[in-house]
Design a protein around this motif. Structure first.
Motif, PDB file in Angstrom:
ATOM      1  N   ASN A  82       0.835  -1.208   0.000  1.00  0.00           N
ATOM      2  CA  ASN A  82       0.000   0.000   0.000  1.00  0.00           C
ATOM      3  C   ASN A  82       0.868   1.255   0.000  1.00  0.00           C
ATOM      4  O   ASN A  82       1.797   1.332  -0.812  1.00  0.00           O
ATOM      5  CB  ASN A  82      -1.065  -0.041   1.093  1.00  0.00           C
ATOM      6  CG  ASN A  82      -0.489  -0.242   2.485  1.00  0.00           C
ATOM      7  OD1 ASN A  82       0.157   0.626   3.037  1.00  0.00           O
ATOM      8  ND2 ASN A  82      -0.710  -1.430   3.057  1.00  0.00           N
ATOM      9  N   LEU A  83       0.591   2.200   0.883  1.00  0.00           N
ATOM     10  CA  LEU A  83       1.276   3.496   0.809  1.00  0.00           C
ATOM     11  C   LEU A  83       2.796   3.373   0.971  1.00  0.00           C
ATOM     12  O   LEU A  83       3.285   2.921   2.000  1.00  0.00           O
ATOM     13  CB  LEU A  83       0.724   4.425   1.907  1.00  0.00           C
ATOM     14  CG  LEU A  83       1.356   5.807   1.977  1.00  0.00           C
ATOM     15  CD1 LEU A  83       1.012   6.622   0.746  1.00  0.00           C
ATOM     16  CD2 LEU A  83       0.917   6.526   3.243  1.00  0.00           C
ATOM     17  N   GLY A  84       3.526   3.784  -0.050  1.00  0.00           N
ATOM     18  CA  GLY A  84       4.979   3.873   0.047  1.00  0.00           C
ATOM     19  C   GLY A  84       5.344   5.325   0.235  1.00  0.00           C
ATOM     20  O   GLY A  84       5.013   6.161  -0.598  1.00  0.00           O
ATOM     21  N   GLU A  85       5.984   5.625   1.357  1.00  0.00           N
ATOM     22  CA  GLU A  85       6.346   7.010   1.626  1.00  0.00           C
ATOM     23  C   GLU A  85       7.685   7.017   2.323  1.00  0.00           C
ATOM     24  O   GLU A  85       7.887   6.314   3.305  1.00  0.00           O
ATOM     25  CB  GLU A  85       5.275   7.664   2.523  1.00  0.00           C
ATOM     26  CG  GLU A  85       5.596   9.114   2.836  1.00  0.00           C
ATOM     27  CD  GLU A  85       4.594   9.746   3.815  1.00  0.00           C
ATOM     28  OE1 GLU A  85       3.452   9.245   3.921  1.00  0.00           O
ATOM     29  OE2 GLU A  85       4.971  10.732   4.462  1.00  0.00           O
ATOM     30  N   SER A  86       8.612   7.774   1.790  1.00  0.00           N
ATOM     31  CA  SER A  86       9.947   7.808   2.365  1.00  0.00           C
ATOM     32  C   SER A  86      10.451   9.247   2.312  1.00  0.00           C
ATOM     33  O   SER A  86      10.156   9.970   1.369  1.00  0.00           O
ATOM     34  CB  SER A  86      10.839   6.863   1.549  1.00  0.00           C
ATOM     35  OG  SER A  86      12.087   6.729   2.160  1.00  0.00           O
ATOM     36  N   HIS A  87      11.189   9.653   3.345  1.00  0.00           N
ATOM     37  CA  HIS A  87      11.642  11.044   3.422  1.00  0.00           C
ATOM     38  C   HIS A  87      13.164  11.090   3.404  1.00  0.00           C
ATOM     39  O   HIS A  87      13.795  10.264   4.041  1.00  0.00           O
ATOM     40  CB  HIS A  87      11.199  11.687   4.740  1.00  0.00           C
ATOM     41  CG  HIS A  87       9.725  11.600   5.001  1.00  0.00           C
ATOM     42  ND1 HIS A  87       9.165  12.051   6.159  1.00  0.00           N
ATOM     43  CD2 HIS A  87       8.694  11.124   4.255  1.00  0.00           C
ATOM     44  CE1 HIS A  87       7.846  11.863   6.122  1.00  0.00           C
ATOM     45  NE2 HIS A  87       7.544  11.289   4.982  1.00  0.00           N
ATOM     46  N   ALA A  88      13.740  12.047   2.700  1.00  0.00           N
ATOM     47  CA  ALA A  88      15.196  12.190   2.760  1.00  0.00           C
ATOM     48  C   ALA A  88      15.605  13.645   2.699  1.00  0.00           C
ATOM     49  O   ALA A  88      14.934  14.487   2.105  1.00  0.00           O
ATOM     50  CB  ALA A  88      15.877  11.404   1.645  1.00  0.00           C
ATOM     51  N   GLY A  89      16.765  13.908   3.316  1.00  0.00           N
ATOM     52  CA  GLY A  89      17.325  15.257   3.322  1.00  0.00           C
ATOM     53  C   GLY A  89      18.423  15.380   2.283  1.00  0.00           C
ATOM     54  O   GLY A  89      18.216  15.112   1.111  1.00  0.00           O
TER      55      GLY A  89
END
Ligand code: SF4
Ligand code: SF4
Ligand code: SF4
Lengths: 583, 144
Positions: A82-89
């Protein structure tokens, strides 16, 4: 910033669209990304399909104020379905913003391995990447970086894990940052996309410079001169090792204990005092929470030295250190860098290795499956070989691990994942397990249950109160994510400050209006999850959580499921009712 | 004694670009790496950085290279664009390559060199005190 850049890998077409209304309503970041995901990802689509879009979105504060650095990636996850969400700087978001892109959407599949070379004014070059196949992501980044380029450049790259479609492949950003979670790298692999380089000669405009400068100084002071972010600057996230161990919340040997008796040599203090080389920041952040260690190893007689610069963070120290019983300082660093070598999510990799070790000890897994390897707590060399096998998949056992699945049914009760995602390094109590279970991306930072557990250490909160607090926190975080604020700066950027900070940029929202937008973003995330078949009822919650005392004592299974049922009911309701739009 | 900036501790640099953006904020009122008088470059193989910014020469090569005397040496070192009209926005811009430290970027929009004004903003916002701002006895950078 209201421009969305579309890149079609199949047709090799590039175009852009102005989406002013969308940004006005949802700010940017996860708010804009979740809307694009709803619109562009066909319902129940196979994550590996060319139709599964990769969406990167940035927010209005990103690059403009200190510690606002995070780009949000969204896609349908191959790991959770389902939801794929990833955060990067890193510098990726600031480069996107300077180039004037509020979001980038990548669709289709390339006929051959390719990397994207993105510039200002919708200029995108499709470049051959066959030479990069099999190389470590950091080396690809070195090859693609140009010395002395005047514009702002950022490079993100994948490794072998992505080419092999390991379900939890990540993307490394500017060498020290990661889109680590939920398999963004896997989707890159499915699209035959190896890397992206973005270079911008552009600028982020400021509407009211005088007002902006005054506020900038206020925020800068808070970040560098108060203790709001001191932890991240000093020891970095590994400060958690000792503090969690003290309260018996440091997951050890596959969560068989919350206390690691050998924690000293993998603690933030130990690293900092003995092998810290330097700290690395995202662009426009004075903190520099990424810590890099210096390891010198003699590889031949006569002082022939190999000099290694190895980054470390708390989560991989837990997942590949305490949770595998590894206390060898350099051993942990080598395990982390092995994950980086292939471009793997180090967290779930550690969860898998911990599971294999326990299953091996219980004879559920034998040398036949492990191909002669004998996993044992603390023996990091064996784990390095196993990581290699997970990526290369020499048999069906390793191939199953590479899909993020354990091949033995009886072993599922101690496979430490929730909703398909590997759990984080906090055995702090009910709120942490619950927070991961009800977080839209099943991540500890969705709603920070661990922090709630620690705040009320030893006190029992009613399950409904825990659920309500977690939901409110996650809704608030949706705003931080949408504006580009690093979650490590959350103590500085409350909604009131965000509202103030948006002002000189020409965006006028009250804190209350922001809160409402946050609720709507939260709703849309869950709407997407349910649309893709997510069910609270079938969520995998490992028994182990209820067997090992946490920092708050044994977690009551009854209380947990009572809370989960209440949360499921509330979230289903929330997902159905659109939040009244104020703007 | 002249008040100037000087890169005293380049090895403390962590590449955060705080100085770069402080400069673009001061000179142009924007956030940009391209529109800044101070440039921070990554070294490829190690986590170290090279900082290029005007070192404040007393006999500046950039000024000497300009055929129109648009760049005037400042008594305290460095240069200023005395009279913007004097700058002919020439195609070959000899001032840019003349700088031995490569510290003079070209502004491609306004067609003029981006010149450090010695305002000290970069030093003020560097979290690692890489850049010194104050009275300097002579305009040479530190030995490292
Ligand atoms: S605190 Fe760390 S992750 Fe957050 S912006 Fe700063 S360097 Fe980046
Ligand atoms: S002193 Fe001022 S003009 Fe010169 S580089 Fe620093 S910020 Fe830019
Ligand atoms: S502000 Fe300081 S640490 Fe950051 S890039 Fe500039 S010189 Fe380096």
């Amino acid at each position: 910033m209201e421009k969305v850049l579309f890149i079609d890998l199949t047709e090799r077409k590039v175009w852009s669209e102005e989406k002013g209304e969308l940004f006005k309503k949802f700010l940017g970041g996860s708010g804009v990304a979740i809307n694009l995901l709803h619109e562009l990802c066909p319902e129940k689509e196979d994550p590996f399909s060319p139709e599964n879009p990769i969406i990167f979105a940035v927010g209005p504060l990103l690059g403009v104020y200190p510690s606002c650095t995070k780009t949000i990636a969204m896609f349908k996850s191959p790991l959770t379905g389902n939801l794929g969400e990833s955060h990067a700087g890193g510098r990726f978001g600031t480069a996107l913003r300077c180039a004037g892109y509020g979001a980038v959407v990548i669709k289709g599949v390339s006929a051959e391995p390719v990397y994207l070379d993105i510039y200002d004014n919708d200029k995108v070059l499709f470049k051959r990447a066959a030479s990069f196949l099999g190389l470590p992501p950091r080396r690809i980044i070195d090859y693609l970086k140009r010395e002395d380029v005047l514009g702002l450049e950022s490079v993100i790259a994948t490794g072998l894990a992505s080419e092999k479609f390991v379900a939890f492949a990540g993307v490394i950003v500017d060498k020290h940052f990661y889109f680590g979670r939920l398999g963004l790298g896997t989707i890159f692999g499915a699209k035959n996309l190896k890397a992206i380089r973005i270079t911008s000669d552009g600028k982020i405009p400021i509407k009211n410079v005088d007002e902006y400068k005054i506020l900038y100084d206020e925020i800068y002071e808070k970040i560098v001169k108060t203790d709001a972010m001191a932890k991240y600057h000093n020891l970095g996230t590994p400060q958690n090792v000792h503090s969690l161990n003290e309260i018996r919340g440091l997951p050890t040997r596959n969560f068989l204990s919350g206390y690691f008796e050998e924690a000293e040599t993998i603690s933030g203090e130990y690293f900092a005092d003995n092998i810290l080389l330097r700290k690395m920041p995202c662009s426009h952040c004075p903190i520099g929470c990424k810590h890099v260690a210096l390891v010198k190893e003699q590889f031949a007689a006569q002082h022939e030295l190999e000099v290694l610069e190895l980054p470390y963070d708390y989560e991989p120290i837990y997942s590949l250190g305490s949770n595998l019983g590894v206390s060898d300082t350099v051993g942990v660093l080598k395990l982390i860098s092995t994950c980086d070598l292939y471009g793997l999510d180090a967290m779930i990799t550690g969860n898998l290795l911990a599971w294999v070790t326990e299953a091996f000890m219980r004879n559920l897994v034998t040398e036949k499956e492990t191909l002669g390897l004998k996993p044992k707590w603390g023996y990091y060399e064996t784990y390095i070989k196993m990581i290699e096998n997970i990526v290369k998949m020499p048999n069906s056992f390793y191939a199953s691990l590479a899909m993020g699945k354990v091949p033995v049914k009886e072993g599922e009760s101690f496979y430490m994942t929730i909703g398909g995602n590997g759990v984080a390094g906090y055995h702090t109590g009910l709120a942490q397990v619950l927070g991961t279970a009800i977080g839209a991306r099943h991540s500890h930072v969705s709603n920070a249950g661990y922090s709630l557990d620690q705040k009320y250490l030893g006190k029992e909160l009613p399950p409904e109160e825990i659920v309500d607090t977690l939901i409110t926190e996650e809704q608030k975080r949706c705003i931080l994510e949408s504006c580009g604020v690093c979650l490590f700066a959350r103590r500085v950027y409350d909604l009131e400050l965000i509202s103030k900070a948006l002002n000189p940029l020409g965006w006028n929202y009250s804190a209350d209006e922001l809160r409402e937008i946050g609720k709507e973003i939260y709703r849309l995330k869950f709407k997407f999850k349910f649309r893709e078949g997510f069910q609270f009822e079938t969520l995998h919650i490992p028994e182990r959580f209820f067997e090992t005392p946490s920092a708050n004592g044994l977690i009551s299974k009854k209380k947990f499921f009572k809370a989960l049922n209440y949360a499921a009911k509330r979230i289903k309701e929330l997902a159905e009712i659109p939040v009244v739009e104020k703007k | 004694m002249p008040i100037k900036i000087r890169v005293d501790h380049p090895d403390r640099c962590m590449g955060c670009y705080n100085c770069v953006f402080a400069c673009s904020r001061e000179l142009y009122g924007v956030i940009s790496k391209r529109f800044s008088a101070i440039q921070v470059h990554d070294s490829k193989t190690s986590n170290t950085f090279l900082i290029r910014v005007c070192v404040g020469c007393t006999d500046p090569d950039c000024a000497n290279a300009c055929p129109y005397e648009a760049l005037k040496p400042r008594p305290e070192g460095g240069v200023e664009l005395v009279n913007p009209d004097k700058c002919k926005k020439c195609e070959d811009r000899p001032c840019i390559p003349a700088c031995p430290v490569n510290a003079l970027p070209w502004d491609p929009i306004n067609k003029k060199p981006i010149i450090c004004t010695e305002c000290g903003e970069c030093a003020k916002y560097c979290p690692h005190e890489v850049i010194f701002y104050g009275e300097v006895i002579e305009a040479t950078p530190s030995p490292i």
